[in-house]
Design an enzyme around this catalytic site. Structure first.
Site, mmCIF file in Angstrom:
data_model
loop_
_atom_site.group_PDB
_atom_site.id
_atom_site.type_symbol
_atom_site.label_atom_id
_atom_site.label_comp_id
_atom_site.label_asym_id
_atom_site.label_seq_id
_atom_site.Cartn_x
_atom_site.Cartn_y
_atom_site.Cartn_z
ATOM 1 N N GLY A 1 0.828 -1.185 0.000
ATOM 2 C CA GLY A 1 0.000 0.000 0.000
ATOM 3 C C GLY A 1 0.871 1.247 0.000
ATOM 4 N N CYS A 2 0.264 2.391 -0.286
ATOM 5 C CA CYS A 2 1.051 3.623 -0.368
ATOM 6 C C CYS A 2 1.587 4.041 0.995
ATOM 7 C CB CYS A 2 0.220 4.736 -0.991
ATOM 8 S SG CYS A 2 -1.391 5.000 -0.211
ATOM 9 N N TYR A 3 0.763 3.982 2.031
ATOM 10 C CA TYR A 3 1.255 4.342 3.367
ATOM 11 C C TYR A 3 2.379 3.417 3.823
ATOM 12 C CZ TYR A 3 -2.546 7.709 4.305
ATOM 13 O OH TYR A 3 -3.398 8.783 4.285
#
Length: 327
Positions: free
Chosen positions: A130-132
């Site tokens: 995921g981006c986070y």
């Protein structure tokens, strides 16, 4: 597709859609109208004999069923969460149902490029983070691995542009709802938390629980994560900087910025770069690590293409050399 269009080793042979099946790409994404690509079709209409690699951007909970149907010779780069978590119980807890293809999970490689280069190179199925988690883990993994910070005392303040919520109609990302305001969401329960804890726990050799709170920022793209950490023993902030600099010496897209420089989303916009800055806290024995990425590039499509390059023995920077767009 924007990135792949300039890749010398990629030919787009099929574009799969559901609601948009039967349409031309230009009808859905007018900014890509100059590309000479096929029309959108359903997965049943694809001649898989013509496909070597599938980039999968399906929603969480649906990707595993579709990927399970693909011929085993087709490599898969998945951008959903369906193959990121190694524990089936954890997946069921956070994504609301049993995993539909557990037989594929064992062979899936977590696609954080800088951490799993060797495994990605030989993988058939890569689960892009995921981006986070991408922004957080790049900032913290070398520090946890080298035992420079306490893994049980990590506080992460994360902020992302509204494109992280996708393109579908949702009330909280309407312009009048998200504009001119800043709001936290998923407090104590964001689905990216188990990814962060899984990888930090692997590095620490023990279970890790983090304090993580994301915020929605009224901008289209970009992500900035500020991590507050407690140093171990006589560790200094200079030691943190040295560990990050050494750990990413061979990573072309991770840049530990100069001392005193503050990472910002506008400094990485549109690029595959991650900028990391390290600062001393006013509280003795604590440090602050700031990381910035473009959530749609390094946080998603760019990292997927970087992994594609590794899987095919190519220079991992191929088609990703573009500099950040500023202003």
């Amino acid at each position: 597709m924007r990135l792949a269009a300039r890749h010398p080793n990629i030919k787009i042979t099929a574009l799969i859609a559901k609601g948009h099946a039967g349409q031309m790409l230009a009808q859905v994404f007018p900014h890509l109208s100059s590309l000479d690509v096929p029309s959108l079709v359903t997965s049943d209409e694809v001649d898989w004999d013509e496909v070597d690699v599938a980039f999968c951007g399906l929603p969480h909970g649906t990707a595993h069923a579709e990927i399970a149907k693909l011929p085993s010779r087709v490599k898969v780069i998945d951008m959903s969460a369906d193959f990121r978590l190694r524990d089936l119980g954890t997946y069921a807890e956070w994504y609301g149902g049993d995993h539909g293809a557990p037989e594929l999970l064992e062979g899936a490689v977590y696609g954080l490029t800088e951490l799993y280069r060797d495994q990605i190179a030989s993988a058939r199925l890569v689960a892009c983070p995921g981006c986070y988690p991408t922004a957080v883990l790049l900032a913290l993994l070398p520090l946890v691995k080298d035992e420079l910070i306490l893994p049980e005392d990590i506080i992460i303040d994360a902020k992302s542009g509204v494109s992280g919520a996708g393109r579908s109609l949702k009330q909280n990302i309407l312009f009048s709802e998200a504009g001119e305001g800043l709001s936290p969401y998923g407090i104590g329960s964001h689905r990216h938390v188990p990814e962060i804890e899984q990888e930090l726990g692997e590095a620490a050799g023990q279970p890790v629980i983090v304090n993580f709170t994301p915020h929605l920022v009224p901008m289209t793209r970009g992500e900035l994560c500020t991590s507050y950490v407690r140093l171990t023993g006589k560790t200094t902030v200079a030691d943190l900087r040295a560990a990050l600099t050494s750990g990413y010496a061979d990573s072309p897209f991770v840049r530990v910025v100069e001392e005193g420089v503050i990472p910002a989303t506008q400094h990485v916009r549109g690029s595959n770069y991650c900028h990391i800055g390290v600062f001393a806290d006013r509280i003795p024995g604590r440090g602050i690590v700031v990381s910035a990425i473009d959530n749609l590039v390094k946080g998603s499509a760019g990292q997927a293409l970087q992994n594609f390059n590794l899987m095919h023995g190519l220079d991992e920077t191929t088609a990703l050399e573009q500099l950040p767009l500023f202003p």
